[in-house]
Design a protein around this motif. Structure first.
Motif, PDB file in Angstrom:
ATOM      1  N   PHE A  88       0.823  -1.198   0.000  1.00 45.89           N
ATOM      2  CA  PHE A  88       0.000   0.000   0.000  1.00 45.89           C
ATOM      3  C   PHE A  88       0.863   1.256   0.000  1.00 45.89           C
ATOM      4  O   PHE A  88       0.526   2.249  -0.635  1.00 45.89           O
ATOM      5  CB  PHE A  88      -0.892   0.039   1.246  1.00 45.89           C
ATOM      6  CG  PHE A  88      -2.078  -0.865   1.153  1.00 45.89           C
ATOM      7  CD1 PHE A  88      -3.299  -0.385   0.754  1.00 45.89           C
ATOM      8  CD2 PHE A  88      -1.965  -2.208   1.473  1.00 45.89           C
ATOM      9  CE1 PHE A  88      -4.404  -1.219   0.674  1.00 45.89           C
ATOM     10  CE2 PHE A  88      -3.054  -3.042   1.397  1.00 45.89           C
ATOM     11  CZ  PHE A  88      -4.277  -2.546   0.991  1.00 45.89           C
ATOM     12  N   THR A  89       1.930   1.260   0.754  1.00 46.60           N
ATOM     13  CA  THR A  89       2.675   2.489   1.002  1.00 46.60           C
ATOM     14  C   THR A  89       3.967   2.593   0.221  1.00 46.60           C
ATOM     15  O   THR A  89       4.494   3.676   0.057  1.00 46.60           O
ATOM     16  CB  THR A  89       3.037   2.593   2.494  1.00 46.60           C
ATOM     17  OG1 THR A  89       3.858   1.476   2.862  1.00 46.60           O
ATOM     18  CG2 THR A  89       1.787   2.602   3.352  1.00 46.60           C
ATOM     19  N   GLY A  90       4.494   1.503  -0.261  1.00 50.29           N
ATOM     20  CA  GLY A  90       5.805   1.548  -0.883  1.00 50.29           C
ATOM     21  C   GLY A  90       6.895   1.526   0.175  1.00 50.29           C
ATOM     22  O   GLY A  90       6.662   1.708   1.373  1.00 50.29           O
ATOM     23  N   PRO A  91       8.127   1.320  -0.243  1.00 52.50           N
ATOM     24  CA  PRO A  91       9.239   1.259   0.700  1.00 52.50           C
ATOM     25  C   PRO A  91       9.676   2.653   1.122  1.00 52.50           C
ATOM     26  O   PRO A  91       9.312   3.650   0.504  1.00 52.50           O
ATOM     27  CB  PRO A  91      10.331   0.569  -0.123  1.00 52.50           C
ATOM     28  CG  PRO A  91      10.039   1.024  -1.535  1.00 52.50           C
ATOM     29  CD  PRO A  91       8.538   1.107  -1.639  1.00 52.50           C
ATOM     30  N   GLY A  92      10.467   2.720   2.160  1.00 51.76           N
ATOM     31  CA  GLY A  92      11.066   3.991   2.542  1.00 51.76           C
ATOM     32  C   GLY A  92      12.271   4.287   1.656  1.00 51.76           C
ATOM     33  O   GLY A  92      13.090   3.406   1.393  1.00 51.76           O
ATOM     34  N   GLN A 185       5.298   7.266   1.693  1.00 52.97           N
ATOM     35  CA  GLN A 185       6.362   6.520   2.344  1.00 52.97           C
ATOM     36  C   GLN A 185       5.913   6.182   3.764  1.00 52.97           C
ATOM     37  O   GLN A 185       4.990   6.806   4.297  1.00 52.97           O
ATOM     38  CB  GLN A 185       7.656   7.337   2.382  1.00 52.97           C
ATOM     39  CG  GLN A 185       8.226   7.683   1.014  1.00 52.97           C
ATOM     40  CD  GLN A 185       9.674   8.093   1.100  1.00 52.97           C
ATOM     41  OE1 GLN A 185      10.520   7.364   1.611  1.00 52.97           O
ATOM     42  NE2 GLN A 185       9.969   9.274   0.586  1.00 52.97           N
ATOM     43  N   PRO A 186       6.555   5.195   4.383  1.00 51.15           N
ATOM     44  CA  PRO A 186       6.173   4.839   5.762  1.00 51.15           C
ATOM     45  C   PRO A 186       6.716   5.861   6.756  1.00 51.15           C
ATOM     46  O   PRO A 186       7.617   5.589   7.549  1.00 51.15           O
ATOM     47  CB  PRO A 186       6.828   3.453   5.942  1.00 51.15           C
ATOM     48  CG  PRO A 186       7.999   3.475   5.016  1.00 51.15           C
ATOM     49  CD  PRO A 186       7.569   4.286   3.833  1.00 51.15           C
ATOM     50  N   ARG A 378       6.558   3.234  -8.181  1.00 55.13           N
ATOM     51  CA  ARG A 378       7.085   2.428  -7.085  1.00 55.13           C
ATOM     52  C   ARG A 378       6.427   2.775  -5.749  1.00 55.13           C
ATOM     53  O   ARG A 378       6.312   1.931  -4.859  1.00 55.13           O
ATOM     54  CB  ARG A 378       8.602   2.623  -6.979  1.00 55.13           C
ATOM     55  CG  ARG A 378       9.288   1.711  -5.968  1.00 55.13           C
ATOM     56  CD  ARG A 378      10.800   1.877  -5.997  1.00 55.13           C
ATOM     57  NE  ARG A 378      11.452   0.954  -5.082  1.00 55.13           N
ATOM     58  CZ  ARG A 378      11.791  -0.288  -5.369  1.00 55.13           C
ATOM     59  NH1 ARG A 378      11.519  -0.779  -6.568  1.00 55.13           N
ATOM     60  NH2 ARG A 378      12.382  -1.050  -4.485  1.00 55.13           N
ATOM     61  N   TYR A 379       5.988   4.024  -5.617  1.00 60.02           N
ATOM     62  CA  TYR A 379       5.406   4.467  -4.354  1.00 60.02           C
ATOM     63  C   TYR A 379       3.895   4.656  -4.436  1.00 60.02           C
ATOM     64  O   TYR A 379       3.292   5.147  -3.484  1.00 60.02           O
ATOM     65  CB  TYR A 379       6.064   5.783  -3.916  1.00 60.02           C
ATOM     66  CG  TYR A 379       7.504   5.610  -3.488  1.00 60.02           C
ATOM     67  CD1 TYR A 379       7.836   5.409  -2.157  1.00 60.02           C
ATOM     68  CD2 TYR A 379       8.530   5.620  -4.429  1.00 60.02           C
ATOM     69  CE1 TYR A 379       9.157   5.231  -1.773  1.00 60.02           C
ATOM     70  CE2 TYR A 379       9.858   5.453  -4.057  1.00 60.02           C
ATOM     71  CZ  TYR A 379      10.166   5.260  -2.717  1.00 60.02           C
ATOM     72  OH  TYR A 379      11.469   5.071  -2.349  1.00 60.02           O
TER      73      TYR A 379
END
Length: 413
Positions: A88-92, A185-186, A378-379
């Protein structure tokens, strides 16, 4: 989410079906509507809600249900905290820690050399150009933002009088650009910090342009958090504050007026209010027609050229299958002068194709989005969901191709 739907020691344990029914009814949605949004029959959904199916819905269907029910976290739907929420959020981003450190390093006891405001303005303008021209815009911004944030924060403290107000307006805009880096992002705590600070700096600046820009960013933060009432309220307050200045508005202020009107359309669409959504979109379009033909606002993308892509977004958010397809046909090749915004538009077009169950078009458009702006797709939660669904449950002939795309955007890692 309401405490009665949690699976903890303090409350009742609800099944997946009970959670779906609760969330559906909370949104005032019939079984027929929800089933149609995920491509299933009403009887199928009824069986799921009543726990009459031996097998739970597969992950791609759960993702569609989550999207249709507007839940931010898959565990709200499943009660399972171990579900893979990163899709849902994508990586940092690797630069996230450096940006966070810069935001947190407030100059409470300021020292050092403050930069001329003209220099800060030039650096900020350059950062906006970099953001719009770079396929990997987060990586590009990640190199620029930490120093820019620190220098803008220092200027807002060190300058006095009118220069201090100008510095505060610059700082508010820097925080807006930072929010674009942090979004999806997280790092929700950091996103809210920069959104709130942007509004405070804009208020200190007494600049209506800075204030309207900060309101635009804050309304987006509330809407992305599914707090639609707050998003609408801050948006309407921004329009009220801006209204006295519109008789003498320049191009930038007029564009912010239009951008805020479209945000009302977007929020109404997320709430399923079709009449309100299209009414605000039409008003935003009338404002856009008053702008120069080649104008493109760097903060909001508001312009004449963006109105067709905005129409796709409204239709998709309203789940208007035929209208979204029609708008996508008109807007797919619109020459948006921003790579990340063009990438986001292609993702919206892919969502329109998904409503039509055109799997080939969905995958092809997502691949084009990945080629256009890799760090946008990606995000983007919608893109990640669609890609995963195609990889796991799409037509067999497309699954390998979808898995390759999923690997590129980090869904399978």
């Amino acid at each position: 989410m309401d405490e009665t739907t949690t699976n903890d020691a303090a409350g009742p344990v609800l099944s997946l079906g009970q959670r779906i029914q609760y969330l559906r009814e909370r949104r005032g949605m019939t079984r027929e509507v929800l089933a149609g949004l995920v491509g299933k029959s009403e009887s199928w959904l009824k069986a799921v809600e009543r726990g009459q199916r031996q097998q739970q819905p597969r992950l791609p269907i759960l993702l569609q249900l989550a999207e249709a029910l507007r839940v931010r976290d898959l565990s709200e739907l499943t009660g399972d905290q171990s579900m893979p929420i990163r899709m849902f959020t994508g990586p940092g981003h690797p630069a996230l820690a450096a940006v966070r450190e810069a935001v947190n390093a407030l100059p409470l006891q300021p020292t050092g050399t403050v930069q001329p405001l003209t220099t800060l303005r030039a650096r900020l303008d350059s950062a906006w150009r970099t953001r719009h021209s770079s396929p990997d815009h987060r990586t590009a911004l990640g190199r620029l933002l930490p120093d820019l944030i620190r220098d803008a924060q220092l200027a807002a403290v060190m300058y006095q009088g009118e220069d201090r107000r100008r510095a505060q307006a610059l700082l508010a805009e820097v925080y807006g650009l930072t929010q674009m880096f942090v979004a999806y992002q997280p790092a929700q705590d950091l996103l809210w910090r920069v959104a709130d600070r942007a509004l405070m700096a804009a208020q200190e600046s007494e600049d209506p342009l800075a204030l309207s820009c900060a309101v635009w960013f804050l309304a987006q933060a509330h809407r992305d958090a599914a707090d639609f009432d707050a998003a609408r309220s801050i948006n309407e307050q921004g329009l009220t504050a801006l209204s006295p200045h519109m008789d003498r508005a320049d191009t930038e202020l007029l564009a912010m007026w239009g951008a805020l009107h479209f945000e009302l359309a977007f929020t109404a669409a997320r709430l399923g209010e079709a009449g309100e959504a299209w009414r605000h979109w039409e008003e935003a379009g009338r404002i856009a027609d008053r702008l120069p033909g080649d104008y493109y606002q760097p903060w909001t993308s508001f312009s004449r050229v963006i109105m067709r892509p905005h129409a796709v977004t409204v239709a998709v958010e309203l789940h208007q299958s035929g209208e979204s397809a029609r708008q996508a046909d008109h807007a797919e090749a619109v020459p948006i002068p921003s790579r990340p915004r063009r990438g986001r538009h292609l993702i919206e077009v892919a969502r329109a194709h998904q409503l039509q169950h055109d799997h080939d078009a969905v995958l092809g458009t997502l691949e084009l989005a990945q080629q256009t702006a890799p760090e946008t797709i990606r995000y983007n939660g919608y893109a990640r969901r669609m890609t995963l669904e195609m990889a796991e449950a799409g037509p067999a002939r497309l699954r390998r191709q979808a898995r390759e795309l999923a690997d590129k955007i980090g869904v399978l890692t």
